[in-house]
Design an enzyme around this catalytic site. Structure first.
Site, PDB file in Angstrom:
ATOM      1  CG  ASP A  30      -2.040   1.013   1.105  1.00  0.00           C
ATOM      2  OD1 ASP A  30      -3.213   0.597   1.001  1.00  0.00           O
ATOM      3  OD2 ASP A  30      -1.750   2.239   1.109  1.00  0.00           O
ATOM      4  CG  ASN A  87     -12.111  -0.471   3.955  1.00  0.00           C
ATOM      5  OD1 ASN A  87     -12.394  -0.953   5.047  1.00  0.00           O
ATOM      6  ND2 ASN A  87     -10.949   0.130   3.735  1.00  0.00           N
ATOM      7  CG  HIS A 100      -8.644  -2.773  -2.402  1.00  0.00           C
ATOM      8  ND1 HIS A 100      -9.553  -1.989  -3.066  1.00  0.00           N
ATOM      9  CD2 HIS A 100      -8.423  -2.146  -1.227  1.00  0.00           C
ATOM     10  CE1 HIS A 100      -9.859  -0.930  -2.338  1.00  0.00           C
ATOM     11  NE2 HIS A 100      -9.182  -1.014  -1.209  1.00  0.00           N
ATOM     12  CG  HIS A 102      -6.757  -2.740   3.197  1.00  0.00           C
ATOM     13  ND1 HIS A 102      -6.025  -1.577   3.048  1.00  0.00           N
ATOM     14  CD2 HIS A 102      -7.953  -2.495   2.597  1.00  0.00           C
ATOM     15  CE1 HIS A 102      -6.747  -0.675   2.389  1.00  0.00           C
ATOM     16  NE2 HIS A 102      -7.923  -1.207   2.107  1.00  0.00           N
TER      17      HIS A 102
HETATM   18  P1  AMP Z   1      -9.815   1.656   0.420  1.00  0.00           P
HETATM   19  O1  AMP Z   1     -10.448   1.804  -0.941  1.00  0.00           O
HETATM   20  O2  AMP Z   1     -10.257   2.708   1.383  1.00  0.00           O
HETATM   21  O3  AMP Z   1     -10.001   0.275   0.997  1.00  0.00           O
HETATM   22  O4  AMP Z   1      -8.257   1.839   0.320  1.00  0.00           O
HETATM   23  C1  AMP Z   1      -7.566   2.102  -0.856  1.00  0.00           C
HETATM   24  C2  AMP Z   1      -6.105   1.930  -0.532  1.00  0.00           C
HETATM   25  O5  AMP Z   1      -5.380   2.007  -1.735  1.00  0.00           O
HETATM   26  C3  AMP Z   1      -5.530   2.991   0.422  1.00  0.00           C
HETATM   27  O6  AMP Z   1      -4.969   2.338   1.557  1.00  0.00           O
HETATM   28  C4  AMP Z   1      -4.470   3.689  -0.439  1.00  0.00           C
HETATM   29  O7  AMP Z   1      -3.340   4.062   0.307  1.00  0.00           O
HETATM   30  C5  AMP Z   1      -4.149   2.624  -1.470  1.00  0.00           C
HETATM   31  N1  AMP Z   1      -3.644   3.121  -2.740  1.00  0.00           N
HETATM   32  C6  AMP Z   1      -4.169   4.078  -3.540  1.00  0.00           C
HETATM   33  N2  AMP Z   1      -3.448   4.247  -4.642  1.00  0.00           N
HETATM   34  C7  AMP Z   1      -2.415   3.369  -4.569  1.00  0.00           C
HETATM   35  C8  AMP Z   1      -1.307   3.062  -5.399  1.00  0.00           C
HETATM   36  N3  AMP Z   1      -1.097   3.695  -6.568  1.00  0.00           N
HETATM   37  N4  AMP Z   1      -0.444   2.104  -4.992  1.00  0.00           N
HETATM   38  C9  AMP Z   1      -0.625   1.465  -3.825  1.00  0.00           C
HETATM   39  N5  AMP Z   1      -1.658   1.700  -2.990  1.00  0.00           N
HETATM   40  C10 AMP Z   1      -2.533   2.647  -3.343  1.00  0.00           C
END
Ligand code: AMP
Ligand code: ZN
Length: 113
Positions: A30, A87, A100, A102
């Site tokens: 991440d 999420n 995705h 985590h």
């Molecule tokens: P969420 O949609 O809230 O579950 O989380 C999206 C996650 O994607 C967050 O933790 C961001 O830090 C991560 N994220 C967004 N863009 C990138 C990227 N280009 N590379 C790696 N992680 C990313």
């Protein structure tokens, strides 16, 4: 999906620190880690969220979870413990609409709420 950042990562169009990949799954660090180990696991195929995963996605989702467990062991966090979560949609705090999971660990995580 042309404007999906995780599709672009899966296609190699945007760089990511990949820790695992196979035909169906990609796992990468991440970009804004909230724990010493913070890895995202995605199906390569675009699925917006868990809410849109059908019965046919069951085996794939199982493989994603097993990949998370394997990565946790490889990272040395499995015995102390870790968390795998997704999420889903607005109330779940989803920001990137490509399904995705985590993988979080390497420190004591707070209770969910
Ligand atoms: P969420 O949609 O809230 O579950 O989380 C999206 C996650 O994607 C967050 O933790 C961001 O830090 C991560 N994220 C967004 N863009 C990138 C990227 N280009 N590379 C790696 N992680 C990313
Ligand atoms: Zn996508």
């Amino acid at each position: 999906m042309p404007d999906c950042i995780f599709c672009k990562i899966a296609a190699g169009e945007i760089p990511a620190s990949v820790v695992y990949e196979d035909d169906e799954i990609l796992a990468f660090e991440d970009i804004h880690p909230v724990a010493p180990v913070h890895i995202l696991l995605i199906p390569r195929r675009h699925l917006p969220s868990l809410d849109e995963a059908g019965e046919d996605s069951g085996p794939l989702l199982g493989r994603v979870l097993l990949a998370a467990a394997r990565i946790a062991r490889e990272k040395g966090i499995a015995s102390r413990g870790y968390r795998v979560l997704t999420n889903c949609n607005a109330d779940g705090g989803q920001e990137v609409f490509h399904l995705h999971f985590h993988l979080l660990g390497g420190r004591r995580l707070r209770a969910l709420g």
